[in-house]
Design a protein around this motif. Structure first.
Motif, PDB file in Angstrom:
ATOM      1  N   UNK A  47      -7.394  -0.686  -2.617  1.00 43.94           N
ATOM      2  CA  UNK A  47      -6.653  -0.103  -3.739  1.00 43.94           C
ATOM      3  C   UNK A  47      -7.427   1.045  -4.372  1.00 43.94           C
ATOM      4  N   UNK A  48      -8.754   0.898  -4.483  1.00 44.38           N
ATOM      5  CA  UNK A  48      -9.583   1.979  -5.043  1.00 44.38           C
ATOM      6  C   UNK A  48      -9.550   3.228  -4.173  1.00 44.38           C
ATOM      7  N   UNK A  49      -9.267   3.065  -2.893  1.00 41.65           N
ATOM      8  CA  UNK A  49      -9.165   4.218  -2.003  1.00 41.65           C
ATOM      9  C   UNK A  49      -7.911   5.040  -2.304  1.00 41.65           C
TER      10      UNK A  49
ATOM     11  N   UNK B 238       0.836  -1.210   0.000  1.00 42.36           N
ATOM     12  CA  UNK B 238       0.000   0.000   0.000  1.00 42.36           C
ATOM     13  C   UNK B 238       0.864   1.250   0.000  1.00 42.36           C
ATOM     14  N   UNK B 239       1.910   1.245   0.810  1.00 43.31           N
ATOM     15  CA  UNK B 239       2.797   2.410   0.877  1.00 43.31           C
ATOM     16  C   UNK B 239       3.472   2.651  -0.469  1.00 43.31           C
ATOM     17  N   UNK B 240       3.895   1.593  -1.138  1.00 47.81           N
ATOM     18  CA  UNK B 240       4.564   1.735  -2.432  1.00 47.81           C
ATOM     19  C   UNK B 240       3.615   2.251  -3.508  1.00 47.81           C
ATOM     20  N   UNK B 241       2.331   1.954  -3.383  1.00 45.77           N
ATOM     21  CA  UNK B 241       1.349   2.371  -4.388  1.00 45.77           C
ATOM     22  C   UNK B 241       0.785   3.764  -4.142  1.00 45.77           C
ATOM     23  N   UNK B 242       0.936   4.267  -2.917  1.00 47.14           N
ATOM     24  CA  UNK B 242       0.430   5.613  -2.621  1.00 47.14           C
ATOM     25  C   UNK B 242       1.089   6.616  -3.555  1.00 47.14           C
TER      26      UNK B 242
ATOM     27  N   UNK C 153      -3.049   5.941 -11.142  1.00 44.88           N
ATOM     28  CA  UNK C 153      -3.862   4.774 -11.484  1.00 44.88           C
ATOM     29  C   UNK C 153      -3.175   3.558 -10.889  1.00 44.88           C
ATOM     30  N   UNK C 154      -3.956   2.499 -10.671  1.00 47.54           N
ATOM     31  CA  UNK C 154      -3.401   1.218 -10.216  1.00 47.54           C
ATOM     32  C   UNK C 154      -3.961   0.123 -11.114  1.00 47.54           C
TER      33      UNK C 154
END
Length: 152
Positions: A43-45, A19-23, A27-28
């Motif tokens: 992930x949508x959040x 989650x930290x890496x994707x913040x 887009x994901x």
């Protein structure tokens, strides 16, 4: 610059490090074998989510998820499929610049015929001695760069 976070093979485990890496992603893309619908909500959040169903996503919540999806970001067309061996399009002919897959749990980046193939690896439970990882795409106009981000 547009940042696309890539994640795959969570198998029901969404690590805080992932989650930290994707913040900060615009887009994901989740490459399948999600394992739990709650992962998609989390992930949508963070950012708009494109997701494909993996071979282990057999629960009723996953029935509406497609096996492949397209995402247009700026001047770049991204195609997502869980298992690269089941690709059902000609990426070059379809104008695809990036193919995102999962399944193997092996992170990798390879360019063939002008198409960037990215497997972010597995962000879920460790399998064999493979790294736990996600990936990112950076898009500027029609230029794309990718990198694997190994998680501690």
């Amino acid at each position: 610059m547009i940042r696309i976070g890539l994640i795959s093979d969570t198998h029901g485990l969404l690590r805080p490090e992932a989650l930290a890496a994707l913040r900060g992603s615009d887009f994901i893309v989740h490459g399948g074998d999600i394992g739990d619908a709650g992962i998609l909500e989390a992930l949508r959040a963070i950012a708009p989510l494109t997701v494909v169903r993996g071979n282990n996503d057999r629960e009723p919540w996953a029935e509406a998820i497609a096996e492949s999806e397209f995402l247009k970001v700026g001047g770049v067309l991204v195609y997502a499929i869980h298992d690269l061996s089941q690709i059902d399009i000609d990426p070059v002919g379809a104008g695809v610049r990036v193919v995102v897959s999962g399944h193997s749990h092996k992170p990798g980046i390879e360019e063939r015929d002008g198409v960037l193939y990215v497997n972010p690896g597995s962000a879920g439970p460790r399998r064999f001695k493979l790294p736990i990882a996600v990936a990112e795409l950076l898009v500027v106009g029609t230029s794309v760069t990718a990198r694997i981000v190994e998680l501690a």
